[in-house]
Structure formats: structure tokens, C-alpha cells
Scaffold this motif. Structure first.
Motif, PDB file in Angstrom:
ATOM      1  N   HIS A   1       0.829  -1.206   0.000  1.00  0.00           N
ATOM      2  CA  HIS A   1       0.000   0.000   0.000  1.00  0.00           C
ATOM      3  C   HIS A   1       0.865   1.258   0.000  1.00  0.00           C
ATOM      4  N   TYR A   2       1.875   1.284   0.850  1.00  0.00           N
ATOM      5  CA  TYR A   2       2.745   2.461   0.923  1.00  0.00           C
ATOM      6  C   TYR A   2       3.587   2.591  -0.352  1.00  0.00           C
ATOM      7  N   ARG A   3       4.087   1.464  -0.871  1.00  0.00           N
ATOM      8  CA  ARG A   3       4.913   1.508  -2.081  1.00  0.00           C
ATOM      9  C   ARG A   3       4.138   2.088  -3.257  1.00  0.00           C
ATOM     10  N   ASP A   4       2.864   1.682  -3.382  1.00  0.00           N
ATOM     11  CA  ASP A   4       2.084   2.105  -4.541  1.00  0.00           C
ATOM     12  C   ASP A   4       1.442   3.478  -4.345  1.00  0.00           C
ATOM     13  N   GLY A   5       1.276   3.921  -3.097  1.00  0.00           N
ATOM     14  CA  GLY A   5       0.540   5.160  -2.867  1.00  0.00           C
ATOM     15  C   GLY A   5       1.399   6.356  -2.513  1.00  0.00           C
ATOM     16  N   GLN A   6       2.672   6.157  -2.206  1.00  0.00           N
ATOM     17  CA  GLN A   6       3.514   7.270  -1.757  1.00  0.00           C
ATOM     18  C   GLN A   6       3.979   8.130  -2.934  1.00  0.00           C
ATOM     19  N   THR A   7       4.358   9.371  -2.621  1.00  0.00           N
ATOM     20  CA  THR A   7       4.859  10.286  -3.651  1.00  0.00           C
ATOM     21  C   THR A   7       6.150  10.978  -3.245  1.00  0.00           C
ATOM     22  N   VAL A   8       6.720  10.585  -2.106  1.00  0.00           N
ATOM     23  CA  VAL A   8       7.903  11.295  -1.591  1.00  0.00           C
ATOM     24  C   VAL A   8       9.181  10.484  -1.740  1.00  0.00           C
ATOM     25  N   PHE A   9       9.074   9.222  -2.146  1.00  0.00           N
ATOM     26  CA  PHE A   9      10.249   8.371  -2.288  1.00  0.00           C
ATOM     27  C   PHE A   9      10.504   8.056  -3.764  1.00  0.00           C
ATOM     28  N   SER A  10      11.785   7.934  -4.089  1.00  0.00           N
ATOM     29  CA  SER A  10      12.130   7.464  -5.436  1.00  0.00           C
ATOM     30  C   SER A  10      11.699   6.014  -5.600  1.00  0.00           C
ATOM     31  N   ALA A  11      11.848   5.242  -4.531  1.00  0.00           N
ATOM     32  CA  ALA A  11      11.437   3.830  -4.554  1.00  0.00           C
ATOM     33  C   ALA A  11      11.426   3.313  -3.130  1.00  0.00           C
ATOM     34  N   MET A  12      10.647   2.265  -2.899  1.00  0.00           N
ATOM     35  CA  MET A  12      10.640   1.543  -1.626  1.00  0.00           C
ATOM     36  C   MET A  12      11.069   0.110  -1.880  1.00  0.00           C
ATOM     37  N   ALA A  13      11.762  -0.469  -0.905  1.00  0.00           N
ATOM     38  CA  ALA A  13      12.205  -1.854  -1.011  1.00  0.00           C
ATOM     39  C   ALA A  13      12.029  -2.521   0.347  1.00  0.00           C
ATOM     40  N   ALA A  14      12.177  -3.835   0.361  1.00  0.00           N
ATOM     41  CA  ALA A  14      11.997  -4.565   1.620  1.00  0.00           C
ATOM     42  C   ALA A  14      12.885  -5.795   1.639  1.00  0.00           C
ATOM     43  N   ASP A  15      13.190  -6.256   2.850  1.00  0.00           N
ATOM     44  CA  ASP A  15      13.937  -7.500   3.006  1.00  0.00           C
ATOM     45  C   ASP A  15      13.468  -8.208   4.267  1.00  0.00           C
ATOM     46  N   ASN A  16      13.802  -9.476   4.356  1.00  0.00           N
ATOM     47  CA  ASN A  16      13.638 -10.211   5.612  1.00  0.00           C
ATOM     48  C   ASN A  16      14.710 -11.290   5.668  1.00  0.00           C
ATOM     49  N   GLY A  17      15.297 -11.454   6.843  1.00  0.00           N
ATOM     50  CA  GLY A  17      16.409 -12.381   6.999  1.00  0.00           C
ATOM     51  C   GLY A  17      15.965 -13.755   7.451  1.00  0.00           C
ATOM     52  N   SER A  18      16.721 -14.752   7.055  1.00  0.00           N
ATOM     53  CA  SER A  18      16.431 -16.129   7.458  1.00  0.00           C
ATOM     54  C   SER A  18      17.710 -16.947   7.290  1.00  0.00           C
ATOM     55  N   ALA A  19      17.615 -18.207   7.601  1.00  0.00           N
ATOM     56  CA  ALA A  19      18.721 -19.133   7.356  1.00  0.00           C
ATOM     57  C   ALA A  19      18.237 -20.212   6.405  1.00  0.00           C
ATOM     58  N   VAL A  20      19.130 -20.630   5.520  1.00  0.00           N
ATOM     59  CA  VAL A  20      18.777 -21.672   4.554  1.00  0.00           C
ATOM     60  C   VAL A  20      19.831 -22.768   4.624  1.00  0.00           C
ATOM     61  N   THR A  21      19.444 -23.944   4.210  1.00  0.00           N
ATOM     62  CA  THR A  21      20.372 -25.074   4.196  1.00  0.00           C
ATOM     63  C   THR A  21      21.036 -25.169   2.831  1.00  0.00           C
ATOM     64  N   LEU A  22      22.370 -25.098   2.841  1.00  0.00           N
ATOM     65  CA  LEU A  22      23.147 -25.189   1.612  1.00  0.00           C
ATOM     66  C   LEU A  22      23.669 -26.611   1.462  1.00  0.00           C
ATOM     67  N   THR A  23      23.358 -27.245   0.347  1.00  0.00           N
ATOM     68  CA  THR A  23      23.850 -28.589   0.069  1.00  0.00           C
ATOM     69  C   THR A  23      24.512 -28.610  -1.312  1.00  0.00           C
TER      70      THR A  23
END
Length: 795
Positions: free
Chosen positions: A72-94
Motif C-alpha cells: 500500500h505504501y509503495r504504490d501510494g507514496q509520492t515522496v520516495f524514489s522507490a521503496m524496497a523490503a527485506d527479511n532475513g532467514s537461514a537456509v540449508t546449503l547442500t
């Protein structure tokens, strides 16, 4: 240099004093440079903001964003050049040897564009790859250490959580101030949260770190002013979501990554500056004595035609030379000390793997040395150059070699040293007392002989709750049968690790909408959790193996929570609404209170629910046993291999280590301030001794006369000690007043200790007064041993 070699004792004492002051300042500046001044390796980081949710009326701050709120904020805002997001986790590497867990960051496709980070090989994610493609970007460390700097890395496949991912880019190593220090891979699926249904995610569960880059010309204040309109429209379009009552907070990223450290480091910077001021006043006092002893040389130079300004310049040059020698040795001390500082904080500072003496730090040391030399040498040199020419050429005149003005200035220097030392010592005593109380308090669980590790079950092999439940029970059965193991349990998180929070309400009291309900920590636990953690079961029953998905929802509540939610009632058998899905849970037991989020804070309520009713893919394994942590870890991995040889255990630690990490910042503050205070006490004692010893030397003739006229040993002792203690008493009074005035600055760093504690402040003054008396007694005792005849003859 020749004059300094003629006085090795003076030179050595002055250089050592400045080495301590400059060395400690250099070490602290190195940390400050790494944490606050060096800047993040992003393009114009001051234009990037971290977007939080907050609910001030419920004292909830720095809340992560949910998927619908972010969209909602990403699509409705007018003050940012762009918005991004992340979330951290752990994955199993094989597929690259033994299976291991690596830390991953799931990011939106435009994430690196917002940060202004470019890959060193390959490209960033494409918009069409977000949530649709199994692609990965790897860190430079991953590329070099795990793939041997393979030049053909682009297009190569690695397996994460049993799913092949194609490498599309190699990124420079990200700073530990922004991501986990051992982060290695980035994937393009930020809106997945394993174990949580999509429908639940869309109801407003916050798990995303949202960032944005301000448009050119838009200020932070203008961006903040635009947020209420977005909050209102989100509330209107998603009235039943959990996060509709949240306000929006924008924090510049440079401030965000180090904001909670700034108050502590302001105190440390002030403290280490106090040490340098004490060192400077100490050496200035020595220089006054030294230049007074060279009055005949000064008079001869002037008589032979030297200008007074040239004499001043010569003596300032000596002072600067001493300071530069101290700076060089101080830099060496800082070089040895800097690697130890993160360890004092249990490696909880957001620092990269190694910190060292960088060029800015060495420039700081050089400038500090020059300024120190000029500052401490200017007044003594100027004062000595103003001496009377005729009087300076006379032989003798020993008893009058120091002017009244110089004597007064030396006393002021001694008083200033004492005042600064008292202030430092008071702060150190308060922090040490606070840390001792913090370390000895009851956290509600027994950390001794308790080992923990994290497992993550890949969806490919454990697709549903039933499969995960079955695995968890078999794993616990294997581990509980190991020799030396007393008990074992599973939980989504253990105390001091963070964890989830849930909304709650009493169903019999007209519960408010979900987004207006209070929030409390909540854990999903297996049978045996309380026994393993050493948490007391006060009333009711524990969770057992019968509390499964097909049985009624049950829970246990903390004692504080029972008193808060059910005052003057028996909570056993009562029900609570938990979470955003209006689920009813019956209370079957009450357990002791646990400091589950911070060692310094209690929680007013905490809930425990059966893990078998919500078996998430990621969980903590907790094992209590008498074996060493390494032995327990080895046995746990052996037991795990019997069930699934492809699963690693990661984030292994003992609970004692987690407790130490939780108070790492307090330990750093306490340790450094104690070192500073000890150094200040030593320097002040030396300064007092030097001043009194010089006074005794100057008054040798007077003391001889007094002794010839019948003065007793106690009279001489009283005379010297009284005169030596006068500036000390003045400094004690000023220092205690300063400690009381500055107490509010350190109050936030204290735990169950008043910054104005009369007992501690009085004890601090007594310690320094005792050190001062001892410093006065040594030259006083020497004065009592003077031979009156020899003293008068020398005069």
C-alpha cells in the motif's frame, strides 16, 4: 631532544602519562569512527530511511512491516524514489560438501538499486524474477571461500533448502552494521515466511524491513508529513488487519544502525577526554616545575639577546616533542587495545570482522598529540619567560624560585585533576555496581549446563505440520536417551533471543478489535521445556504429548501475566483470545516470570503454547546435561544424523553465552569506564605527589627553620599534608557536584542503582581522598627526615 635526554626521569614520566591519555583516546576514537563516522557503503546513505510501524500508546516501537502495508505504501507514496523490503532467514546449503546453514536475505528486486549497491560480477535481480524465479546473488566471501573465486560463477547453480538456485550476481560484502556479519546469499522471494499460511500473512503480520530513498529535493520532514494520509487510507482499505492502528516512523539509515549506541559512546568519549585532560594537567604541572628550575638558563638566553617569544617557542617545541612521543606510544597501545574492545561487548557491536588503526585514526592521533603539546606547554612556557631577568641570574634564591602565581596555578591544576577523577570514578563505581546487580539477578531460568541450537526443516522433505511434529518427537526421543542428557525440549525461540509477540484479550470482557489489543511475548514449546530451561511451574499442569493439533487449544501463562489479566482470580481453566484469528486458548498452568526479551526488563505477561499444535519449520533445540558444550553438540549432531543426515544445526550456543551477549554493551561500558577511572586515579595520585614533593623541595629552608625552632615531626607532617590536601578538598567538592549534575547522563545506563546514590558517591570521594593522603604522606615523611643544619646551609 638534548634537554630531554638530560632529564630522563621527567621525560619518562611525562611520556608515560601522555601515552595513557592519547592511547585511550585513540582506541575510543577508532570505535567511534567505525560505528558512527565512517559511513555506510551505500550511495548517499543519508537519503535512505528505514520505515517502521509504531504504537506509542502501547509502547510498541520499531515494528516491522506487513506485506499489505508495504504494498500500500509503495504504490501510494509520492515522496520516495522507490521503496524496497527485506527479511532475513537461514537456509540449508547442500551440494558443496557437508550440508551447512547459511544466512540469507530475501529482498525485493529493486533492493540494491535503493541502497545504491552494485554487484562486482553479474547483475541484480530483475523485476520479473521477484517471487517467481529461483535465482540468487552471493557475497564476495561466499564466492571466494565456498566457490574458490570461480570465474565462471555466473549461471552456476547452488542448492538452498533442496531447491536449485541460479547465481546471477556477486555482491561486495555487506557491512555488519546493516546485515548479519556472516550473511552470504540473497534470494528474490521477500514475501514468503515459511510455516505461515499466505492468508495469515495478508492479515497484517509484520516481518519485513522496509526502506526507501527520498526523492531529490524532498526532506525528511516532508516525507514524515506525507505518512498520515497513507496511514488513513491503509486503515480504510484494510480495517480488519492487525497493523491498522500503527503509526509510521521514518529514521535515516545512518542513525538507525547505531542509534541505541550513541548515548553510551557519548559517555565514553567524555570519560576518555577527562583522562586526557588529567594527563595534560599532570604534564603541565611537571613543565612548570621544570621551567622554574631552568630560570637561570632562561635569564642567560634573554641576556644574550634571545627574544622572549623565541624562548616560548623553544619550550613549546619541547612540550610538543614530548606529546608526539606519547602519541606514537599511544597509537601502539591503541593498536593492541582495539581488537579487545568488541570482545568486551561479547561481539554485540555492529562491527565488521576486524577493526584496525585506519588512516583517519592515525591523523586523529597526530592532531591530538600536537594540540595536546601546545595546550599543556603554552602557559608554563609563557609564565617562565616572564621571570625577572636580574633575579634569574642570581645564585641561590631557591626558596623564591616559583612565583605565587605559578604556585596558585599548580594548585588549580591539582584541584582540576581531582575533580575530573572524582567524576570519572563515580561513574565507574555506579556502572560496576549496576553491572554486578544485573549479572546476579534471577532471570527466571537456569542458564548453567544448557545448550541450544537451531534447526530448519526444508519444505521439500517436511511439507506439513504432521511431518514436522513427527520429526520433532523422534529427535527429542533420540536426544533424551543420550548419556549425560538430563532433559531436552523444542521451542520456536529461547529467552533473550527475541521471538514472536501476539495480541491477547479476555473473551468475557467485550474484547476490542484485534489491532487495539495489547501484545505480549509468546512461545511455542514442546513437553519438557520448563524442566529443561529450569522455569518454575507454579500451578496447574505442564504441556504434554497429548496437546496436539486435534486437541483443544491450551496454554500456560506467566505469573505476572496471570496477576495482570486475572487480578484476584484463579486463571486455571480461564480462556484467552490470542492472535489475529480469534483463537481461544484454555489456561492450564501458571509458570514463573522470565526476562525473555532483555535482561534489564521484565515482561508483564508471557504465553506458552504447545509446539505440537503449531510445528513451524524453524525451531530451537535446548538440551540440559552435565557434559561439555562441545560434547553435547557432537552427540546432538550424531542423533540428528540418524534421522536426517542432510540437516545441519546452526546458531549453536550455551544459554550462559546468550546471557553474556545480552549484557555485552553494559559490560563494555563498565569495563572501559573502570579502566578510565583507574587511569585517572593513578594520574591524579601521581600529580598530587609531584606537586607536594616540589612544594617540600621549595620550602626546605622554611622547614629547616621550623625544625630548628622546635617543630615536632607531627607538626611538619600536619603542615605538609594540610597544604597538599587543600586543592584536593576543593577538587573533591567540585567533582562530587559535577557527578551529581552529570548523573542524568548516565542514569539510562544504570540498573537498579540511583545515579545520585549517597553511599556510592561518598565512597568514591573517600577512595580518592585516601589516595591523595597517601600521596601527600610520602613527601611529608621525607620532609620530617631533613637535617635542619643542612637545610639551612643549602638555603
Amino acid at each position: 631532544m638534548r634537554q630531554l635526554r638530560k632529564s630522563p626521569g621527567f621525560t619518562l614520566l611525562a611520556v608515560i602519562t601522555l601515552t595513557l591519555g592519547i592511547g585511550l583516546n585513540t582506541a575510543i576514537f577508532s570505535l567511534i569512527n567505525e560505528l558512527f563516522l565512517r559511513g555506510l557503503p551505500f550511495q548517499e546513505p543519508e537519503r535512505i530511511v528505514h520505515i517502521y510501524g509504531e504504537s506509542r500508546e502501547r509502547e510498541l516501537n520499531q515494528l516491522p512491516y506487513s506485506i499489505p502495508r508495504f504494498w500500500h505504501y509503495r504504490d501510494g507514496q509520492t515522496v520516495f524514489s522507490a521503496m524496497a523490503a527485506d527479511n532475513g532467514s537461514a537456509v540449508t546449503l547442500t551440494g558443496l560438501g557437508e550440508a551447512v546453514q547459511v544466512f540469507a536475505q530475501a529482498v525485493t528486486a529493486n533492493y540494491f538499486d535503493v541502497l545504491g549497491v552494485r554487484p562486482i560480477r553479474g547483475r541484480v535481480f530483475l523485476p520479473q524474477e521477484e517471487m517467481n524465479a529461483d535465482v540468487v546473488m552471493i557475497s564476495e566471501n561466499f564466492w571466494r571461500q565456498r566457490l574458490g573465486s570461480d570465474p565462471a560463477v555466473l549461471g552456476r547453480s547452488i542448492t538452498l533448502n533442496d531447491v536449485p538456485h541460479t547465481i546471477v550476481g556477486v555482491l561486495p560484502n555487506m557491512t555488519a552494521a546493516w546485515v548479519a556479519p556472516d550473511l552470504e546469499v540473497f534470494i528474490a522471494k521477500p514475501f514468503d515466511l515459511p510455516g505461515t499460511p499466505r492468508e495469515r500473512l495478508m492479515r497484517g503480520i509484520g516481518f519485513l524491513r522496509a526502506i526507501a530513498r527520498l526523492k531529490p529535493g524532498v526532506t525528511l520532514e516532508q516525507a514524515k508529513a506525507a505518512m498520515p494520509a497513507l496511514e488513513k487510507s491503509y486503515r480504510e482499505q484494510n480495517p480488519s488487519n492487525d497493523d491498522t492502528s500503527w503509526a509510521t516512523a521514518l529514521v535515516p539509515v545512518p542513525e538507525d544502525v547505531s542509534g541505541n549506541l550513541r548515548p553510551a559512546f557519548r559517555i565514553l568519549l567524555a570519560a576518555v577526554c577527562f583522562v586526557l585532560l588529567i594527563a595534560c594537567s599532570n604534564v603541565a604541572n611537571l613543565l612548570l616545575v621544570r621551567f622554574s628550575g631552568r630560570r637561570r638558563e632562561i635569564a642567560l638566553r634573554i641576556a644574550l639577546g634571545a627574544a622572549r617569544r623565541n624562548v616560548v617557542r623553544l619550550f613549546i617545541f619541547e612540550s610538543v616533542l614530548i606529546s608526539l612521543l606519547g602519541g606514537a606510544l599511544g597509537a601502539l597501545i591503541a593498536w593492541k587495545l582495539i581488537p579487545l574492545l568488541p570482545r568486551l561487548a561479547a561481539n554485540q557491536l555492529p562491527l565488521d570482522a576486524t577493526i584496525h588503526l585506519s588512516l583517519p585514526v592515525l591523523v586523529f592521533t597526530l592532531v591530538l598529540s600536537l594540540l595536546t603539546g601546545v595546550a599543556m606547554g603554552l602557559y608554563p612556557a609563557w609564565q617562565s619567560s616572564r621571570a625577572d631577568l636580574v633575579d634569574g641570574l642570581k645564585e641561590g634564591g631557591r626558596g623564591t624560585s616559583a612565583s605565587v602565581r605559578q604556585q596558585r596555578f599548580r594548585k588549580i591544576l591539582v584541584g582540576a585533576q581531582v575533580a575530573l577523577s572524582v567524576t570519572l570514578l563515580a561513574g565507574a563505581v555506579l556502572l560496576i555496581t549496576s553491572f554486578v546487580k544485573l549479572s546476579q539477578q534471577n532471570n527466571g531460568f537456569r542458564a548453567e549446563n544448557l545448550w541450544t541450537g537451531v534447526l530448519r526443516l526444508p519444505a521439500a522433505h517436511y511439507p506439513d505440520g504432521e511431518a514436522r511434529s513427527r520429526f520433532g518427537e523422534r529427535l527429542l526421543e533420540q536426544i533424551r536417551n543420550l548419556p549425560g542428557v538430563e532433559s531436552a525440549a523444542i521451542a520456536d525461540n529461547v529467552p533473550l533471543e527475541g521471538g514472536s509477540r501476539t495480541y491477547y484479550a479476555r473473551p468475557d470482557e467485550n474484547p476490542p478489535p484485534v489491532n487495539q489489543r495489547p501484545i505480549a511475548p509468546s512461545r511455542w514449546i514442546s513437553p519438557g521445556y520448563f524442566r529443561t530451561l529450569g522455569i518454575q511451574l507454579i500451578s496447574g499442569r505442564d504441556i504434554d504429548e497429548h496437546d496436539r493439533v486435534d486437541r483443544p487449544n491450551v496454554m500456560l501463562i506467566s505469573q505476572a501475566g496471570a496477576k495482570k489479566i486475572f487480578p484476584n482470580e484463579n486463571p486455571i481453566g480461564r480462556r484467552l483470545l490470542l492472535g489475529g484469528q480469534q483463537d481461544l486458548f484454555e489456561i492450564i498452568g501458571v509458570v514463573g516470570d522470565v526476562r525473555s526479551t532483555q535482561v534489564t526488563q521484565t515482561t508483564d505477561a508471557e504465553f506458552y503454547r504447545p509446539w505440537l499444535q503449531n510445528p513451524e519449520p524453524r525451531f530451537r533445540l535446548a538440551i540440559r546435561g552435565q557434559s561439555t558444550p562441545d560434547e553435547i553438540m557432537r552427540m546432538a549432531r550424531t542423533a540428528l544424523a540418524k534421522l536426517d543426515s542432510g540437516l545441519p544445526i546452526f546458531n549453536t550456543a550455551t544459554m550462559s553465552e546468550l546471557v553474556v551477549q545480552a549484557i555485552g554493551q553494559q559490560r563494555l561500558m563498565m569495563s572501559l569506564l573502570a579502566v578510565f577511572a583507574g587511569t585517572a586515579l593513578l594520574l591524579a595520585t601521581v600529580g598530587i605527589y609531584g606537586a607536594v614533593a616540589y612544594t617540600v623541595e621549595q620550602r626546605t629552608g622554611e622547614i629547616g627553620v621550623r625544625m630548628a625552632l622546635g617543630a615536632q615531626t607531627k607538626d611538619i607532617l600536619r603542615l605538609v599534608v594540610n597544604q597538599g590536601m587543600r586543592p584536593v578538598v576543593f577538587g573533591l567538592v567540585v567533582g562530587l557536584a559535577a557527578a551529581l549534575a552529570l548523573g542524568r547522563l548516565i542514569a539510562a545506563q544504570l540498573y537498579q542503582v540511583s545515579a545520585h546514590s549517597p553511599l556510592l558517591l561518598t565512597g568514591t570521594a573517600a577512595i580518592l581522598a585516601l589516595a591523595a593522603i597517601l600521596a601527600c604522606l610520602l613527601p611529608a615523611r621525607r620532609a620530617t627526615q631533613l637535617n635542619p643544619v643542612e637545610a639551612l646551609r643549602a638555603e
